[in-house]
Design a protein around this motif. Structure first.
Motif: not given
Length: 339
Positions: A41-43, A174-178
């Motif tokens: 899950d992205s933070s 997974l980082r943010g929207s990427a």
């Protein structure tokens, strides 16, 4: 053979909403879902990616969070019911991209496979990595970044098709929207000669019910023969700027080449969603490699840009392979960014 111009025809996407709804109503067969799924899950609450180590190490779902409408971005993402044809999602393609055939022999039918040191080896379409069970070697959360690392190594069974020792790691970040998919391959020190391979991913996105366009910096389309092998010929096509998707079918894919150092492609949807894919590696493939192998089916409602670091039939021709010397390492990564 006549080849129609690539991606320059207007395409109607009407009816895709009905197809998407039908797919949802078909259910996701939770009883058939792999037991070893890993969720990232992205933070910032944008994306959730689901990885299936035991199912070829592939990303089997990429979903927007509720605040972004909660929709699934991958075709048949999270759906483990039996598929009629292409299963979708994002399978890993290695050590071959596309089909691999033995050299032509006059008077004989074309045969699948490749030659190494005088011996014939079988090679499935898109290789065999997507059929292997991968193991989780690391999983962590580091600030805004969530990741999982998987690994697969050679076995007596893989050597029946590919006579090399190797260790192959996949790291999903997974980082943010990427989401970044990082590939790290090490050739065994005792391999006999350089290890040849092509590498790619068959990631497939759900098309929306309204128009979609493609932007990519390719300058050429590589032409294929009736067995989906490169002919050595190409035609000028681009670069393409917000081009309407052509009437893709489940026929031959469209290999695009003539990119710069880092191939990029972007899908823009009428509802404002944009999906960009870019990739690059530590060692370029030989010859004239494919940057994206475009393939889709408007009636079923998907489009797969297929980032490739290789080419069809590369193990036989040598055009489009990376050659990794014994003990050497190779890295390739592609990133999917959502806006």
């Amino acid at each position: 053979m006549r080849h129609r111009p690539i991606l320059l025809l207007a395409a109607s996407l009407s009816g895709l909403a009905a197809h998407a709804a039908a797919a949802e109503e078909a259910g996701t067969c939770p009883d058939k879902a792999p037991a070893d799924l890993v969720t990232l899950d992205s933070s910032d609450g944008t994306l959730t990616a689901t990885i299936a180590p035991g199912r070829g190490g592939e990303m089997v779902s990429l979903r927007l969070h509720a605040g972004k409408d909660g929709r699934e971005l991958l075709y048949r993402g999270g759906n483990f019911c039996e598929a009629d044809g292409f299963d979708g999602k994002a399978p890993v393609l290695w050590p071959a991209t596309g089909r691999t055939y033995l050299p032509d022999t006059p008077g004989q039918k074309q045969q699948r496979g490749w030659l190494w040191e005088g011996k014939v080896y079988d090679m499935p379409v898109h290789g065999f990595a997507r059929d292997l069970p991968w193991r989780v070697v690391a999983q962590k959360r580091d600030g805004a970044e969530a990741s999982v690392t998987l690994e697969v190594v050679d076995t007596p069974e893989t050597r029946k098709r590919y006579p090399f020792g190797f260790a192959f790691q996949l790291r999903y970040v997974l980082r943010g929207s990427a989401v970044s998919v990082q590939h790290r391959i090490r050739a065994a020190k005792n391999n006999r000669g350089a290890m040849p391979f092509s590498l790619g991913n068959h990631i497939a996105f759900v098309l929306p019910s309204s128009g979609a366009t493609l932007t990519t910096s390719a300058t050429r389309r590589l032409l294929l023969d009736g067995q989906a092998r490169p002919t050595g010929r190409s035609e000028a096509i681009g670069p393409l700027e917000t081009a309407s998707l052509a009437a893709f079918s489940t026929g031959p894919a469209v290999p695009l080449a003539g990119y710069g150092a880092r191939p990029t492609a972007r899908l823009d949807f009428a509802d404002g969603l944009s999906i960009a894919v870019e990739h690059g590696g530590s060692t370029p493939p030989a010859g004239d490699p494919v940057g994206f192998n475009m393939w889709g089916d408007l009636q079923k409602g998907f489009f797969s840009p297929e980032p490739w670091w290789g080419k069809q039939n590369a193990l036989t021709t040598g055009d489009g392979v990376v050659r990794l010397e014994p003990g050497a390492r190779f890295e390739w990564a592609f990133e999917v960014s959502i806006k």
